[in-house]
Design an enzyme around this catalytic site. Structure first.
Site, PDB file in Angstrom:
ATOM      1  N   TYR A  39       0.886  -1.227   0.079  1.00  0.00           N
ATOM      2  CA  TYR A  39       0.097  -0.083  -0.161  1.00  0.00           C
ATOM      3  C   TYR A  39       0.768   1.153   0.028  1.00  0.00           C
ATOM      4  CZ  TYR A  39      -3.808  -3.079   1.399  1.00  0.00           C
ATOM      5  OH  TYR A  39      -5.012  -4.035   1.593  1.00  0.00           O
ATOM      6  N   HIS A  97       0.297 -11.854   1.841  1.00  0.00           N
ATOM      7  CA  HIS A  97      -0.730 -11.084   1.006  1.00  0.00           C
ATOM      8  C   HIS A  97      -1.125 -11.675   0.057  1.00  0.00           C
ATOM      9  CE1 HIS A  97      -1.634  -6.452   0.183  1.00  0.00           C
ATOM     10  NE2 HIS A  97      -2.719  -7.098  -0.037  1.00  0.00           N
TER      11      HIS A  97
END
Length: 268
Positions: A39, A97
């Site tokens: 991110y 992830h």
């Protein structure tokens, strides 16, 4: 549940935007914050927590290891780097992830490295994200069910992923729902709007209430204080059996996120 049922997400938020979103969320009563290495906002999330009026000890902080850091010599150093950015000695939860099978990722080896990070005290809990049933079972087989806190997966009224959710809940693995509003696509759904009218609520609140009532954790994000506050109120809504069944009928296996080089073969 290990994972708090209501948290704030930070996907696609950067710079001052994410700082203000997280600070506002914490001010409103949120106590779980979700971020990830990819991110690019861990430093800002750390700053927001530091500048808030809430003690770090009262916040459940999650980050996720990105694929480029899956190698044995990279995972733990990358997590330590994340901790520096987040201005904390340890996070509460660290996730893999994406399983990235197309990149030839060895799941047992990867989970072993993540378990080592937990044993070093860098993270309180560990888990996975975007794993299907087969890969979750591989992770369990290698490091033990007791070490898999959650599987964070895309779930919404349009993508209910029931076989995977059932499997996780049967194994007492927390289900964390992301993209619960399907990039906002569910907000104009007639069924949700009708149910919302019956509760004097919004379609967003109904979608979140549906996920909460299914026993999932949710991590919606917003840059607006009124939306962050409105989302929280979903916890006060109780849907009837008929309303839950009406939402169940909306499932259309409509997935918003499935990068070919990262995603597994999804369960039907």
């Amino acid at each position: 549940m290990i994972v708090p049922q209501f948290g704030v997400g930070t996907f696609r938020l950067t710079g001052d935007t994410v700082i203000q979103s997280v600070k506002t969320a914490l001010d409103l009563g949120y106590r779980a914050v979700d971020t990830a290495q990819i991110y690019g906002n861990e430093a800002e999330v750390g700053q927001a927590i530091q500048e808030s009026q809430v003690n770090r000890a009262d916040i459940f902080l999650t980050t996720k290891i990105w694929t480029e850091n899956y190698a044995a010599d990279k995972l733990i150093p990358s997590l330590k780097d994340s901790l520096m950015k987040l201005k904390t000695d340890a996070v509460n939860l660290t996730l893999i992830h994406w399983p990235a099978p197309a990149q030839g990722i060895d799941i047992p080896e990867l989970m072993g490295h993540l378990l080592e990070a937990k044993q070093q005290g860098l993270t309180e809990h560990i888990g996975v994200s975007n794993f299907n049933i087969k890969l979750t079972q591989q992770a369990i087989n290698h490091i033990g069910l007791e070490n898999i806190a959650t599987n964070q997966i895309e779930l919404s009224p349009y993508l209910q992923n029931q076989s995977l959710a059932n499997y996780l809940q049967a194994n007492n693995i927390d289900v964390t729902s992301y993209m619960t509003l399907a990039y906002g696509k569910v907000l104009q759904d007639p069924t949700l709007l009708n149910i919302a009218a019956e509760h004097q609520a919004t379609a967003a609140q109904i979608a979140l209430a549906w996920a909460l009532q299914k026993g999932y954790a949710v991590i919606p994000s917003s840059t607006k204080r009124e939306h962050l506050m409105s989302n929280l109120r979903a916890q006060e809504i109780h849907l009837t059996l008929e309303q839950m069944q009406a939402i169940a009928a909306l499932d259309r296996n409509a997935r918003e996120v499935s990068p070919s080089e990262l995603a597994p073969v999804w369960d039907l």
